[in-house]
Design a protein around this motif. Structure first.
Motif, PDB file in Angstrom:
ATOM      1  N   LYS A  30      38.929  35.366  40.189  1.00  0.00           N
ATOM      2  CA  LYS A  30      39.795  36.245  41.406  1.00  0.00           C
ATOM      3  C   LYS A  30      40.877  37.120  40.671  1.00  0.00           C
ATOM      4  CE  LYS A  30      38.600  32.867  45.025  1.00  0.00           C
ATOM      5  NZ  LYS A  30      38.798  31.486  44.868  1.00  0.00           N
ATOM      6  N   LEU A  33      40.352  40.660  40.192  1.00  0.00           N
ATOM      7  CA  LEU A  33      41.003  41.707  41.124  1.00  0.00           C
ATOM      8  C   LEU A  33      42.233  42.339  41.144  1.00  0.00           C
ATOM      9  CD1 LEU A  33      39.100  40.015  44.206  1.00  0.00           C
ATOM     10  CD2 LEU A  33      38.262  41.890  42.837  1.00  0.00           C
ATOM     11  N   GLN A  34      42.977  41.757  40.334  1.00  0.00           N
ATOM     12  CA  GLN A  34      44.251  41.749  40.123  1.00  0.00           C
ATOM     13  C   GLN A  34      44.691  42.814  38.881  1.00  0.00           C
ATOM     14  OE1 GLN A  34      46.444  38.522  40.184  1.00  0.00           O
ATOM     15  NE2 GLN A  34      45.890  37.860  42.258  1.00  0.00           N
ATOM     16  N   TYR A 114      30.575  48.420  44.814  1.00  0.00           N
ATOM     17  CA  TYR A 114      31.579  47.354  44.553  1.00  0.00           C
ATOM     18  C   TYR A 114      32.827  47.705  45.365  1.00  0.00           C
ATOM     19  CZ  TYR A 114      35.424  45.319  41.782  1.00  0.00           C
ATOM     20  OH  TYR A 114      36.545  44.435  41.366  1.00  0.00           O
ATOM     21  N   PRO A 116      36.548  46.565  45.831  1.00  0.00           N
ATOM     22  CA  PRO A 116      37.401  45.469  45.706  1.00  0.00           C
ATOM     23  C   PRO A 116      38.241  45.335  47.010  1.00  0.00           C
ATOM     24  CG  PRO A 116      37.307  47.037  43.940  1.00  0.00           C
ATOM     25  CD  PRO A 116      36.560  47.663  44.855  1.00  0.00           C
ATOM     26  N   LYS A 118      37.704  44.858  49.814  1.00  0.00           N
ATOM     27  CA  LYS A 118      36.786  43.703  50.528  1.00  0.00           C
ATOM     28  C   LYS A 118      36.169  42.497  49.860  1.00  0.00           C
ATOM     29  CE  LYS A 118      35.026  47.438  53.761  1.00  0.00           C
ATOM     30  NZ  LYS A 118      33.659  47.954  54.426  1.00  0.00           N
ATOM     31  N   ASN A 119      36.725  42.680  48.684  1.00  0.00           N
ATOM     32  CA  ASN A 119      36.294  41.519  47.610  1.00  0.00           C
ATOM     33  C   ASN A 119      34.767  41.247  47.702  1.00  0.00           C
ATOM     34  OD1 ASN A 119      38.948  40.672  47.124  1.00  0.00           O
ATOM     35  ND2 ASN A 119      39.135  40.544  49.575  1.00  0.00           N
ATOM     36  N   THR A 120      33.921  42.316  47.750  1.00  0.00           N
ATOM     37  CA  THR A 120      32.495  42.405  47.724  1.00  0.00           C
ATOM     38  C   THR A 120      31.890  42.961  46.485  1.00  0.00           C
ATOM     39  OG1 THR A 120      32.117  43.929  49.454  1.00  0.00           O
ATOM     40  CG2 THR A 120      32.394  41.682  50.290  1.00  0.00           C
ATOM     41  N   ASN A 144      30.641  37.796  47.986  1.00  0.00           N
ATOM     42  CA  ASN A 144      31.972  37.784  48.447  1.00  0.00           C
ATOM     43  C   ASN A 144      33.028  36.920  47.335  1.00  0.00           C
ATOM     44  OD1 ASN A 144      34.334  37.038  49.878  1.00  0.00           O
ATOM     45  ND2 ASN A 144      33.741  38.317  51.465  1.00  0.00           N
ATOM     46  N   PHE A 145      33.883  37.652  46.977  1.00  0.00           N
ATOM     47  CA  PHE A 145      34.754  36.737  46.023  1.00  0.00           C
ATOM     48  C   PHE A 145      35.762  36.048  46.440  1.00  0.00           C
ATOM     49  CE2 PHE A 145      33.782  41.079  43.979  1.00  0.00           C
ATOM     50  CZ  PHE A 145      33.429  40.649  42.718  1.00  0.00           C
ATOM     51  N   LEU A 146      36.098  36.297  47.841  1.00  0.00           N
ATOM     52  CA  LEU A 146      37.111  35.327  48.518  1.00  0.00           C
ATOM     53  C   LEU A 146      36.376  34.294  48.927  1.00  0.00           C
ATOM     54  CD1 LEU A 146      39.813  37.415  50.200  1.00  0.00           C
ATOM     55  CD2 LEU A 146      40.053  36.223  47.836  1.00  0.00           C
ATOM     56  N   GLU A 148      33.454  32.935  48.106  1.00  0.00           N
ATOM     57  CA  GLU A 148      32.562  32.564  47.338  1.00  0.00           C
ATOM     58  C   GLU A 148      31.150  32.414  47.930  1.00  0.00           C
ATOM     59  OE1 GLU A 148      34.684  29.125  45.466  1.00  0.00           O
ATOM     60  OE2 GLU A 148      36.287  30.336  45.107  1.00  0.00           O
TER      61      GLU A 148
END
Length: 174
Positions: A30, A33-34, A114, A116, A118-120, A144-146, A148
């Protein structure tokens, strides 16, 4: 009656394949993403009025451990929210990331979307997700990154195919 059974079987198999696909350790890094996003390409074009930037030939996008390779990438900025969507195309376009536990995850498809904000990441067209020797193939795979979670589906009576590899046996020290 036979058609009802086949429909129920199809739905059950779809749910099973989605459940099995989430067995992968998809605990994404995660922190990526930053990080800043850098884009390298042979050529670039921009439609400033519509906020669409195109990167052409040998495109490489990096964000932390995340790397996308493609033939063409369009970055579309939403006017009202200023969020960016990256649409990569290739034969195939690829997406790699190192997860928090140090294992890599690899996705490839004809198109990678991609998002970012939406974390997808959604891959479509000959989509494949690989991790530690296991893989999922389908028409569309969303990661989905958040949450998982991985969702794989196929279209036009095609099937989602999942191949799971057993965990490597740890070598015991004498």
């Amino acid at each position: 009656m036979n058609k009802l059974f086949i429909n129920r079987l199809h739905i059950s198999l779809l749910l099973l394949s989605v459940s099995v696909s989430t067995v992968f350790n998809v605990n994404a890094a995660k922190i990526d993403l930053q990080q800043e996003i850098s884009i390298d390409a042979s050529r670039q074009a921009a439609d400033l009025k519509n906020k669409i930037f195109s990167y052409i030939d040998n495109v490489v996008i990096k964000q932390g451990s995340l790397v996308i390779n493609a033939d063409l990438v369009q970055v579309i900025t939403a006017t009202e929210t200023d969020t960016k969507t990256y649409i990569a195309q290739g034969k195939p376009a690829t997406f790699k990331q190192t997860l928090e536990d140090g294992t890599p995850i690899y996705l490839q498809a004809d198109e990678i979307k991609y998002e970012p904000a939406k974390n997808t990441v959604t891959i479509s067209g000959n989509a494949e997700l690989r991790q530690e020797g296991s893989k999922v193939n389908g028409s569309v795979i969303t990661y989905n990154f958040l949450t998982e979670q991985v969702l794989a589906k196929s279209e036009n009576d095609q099937r989602v195919k999942t191949v799971l590899q057993p965990k490597q046996l740890e070598k015991k020290n004498p």
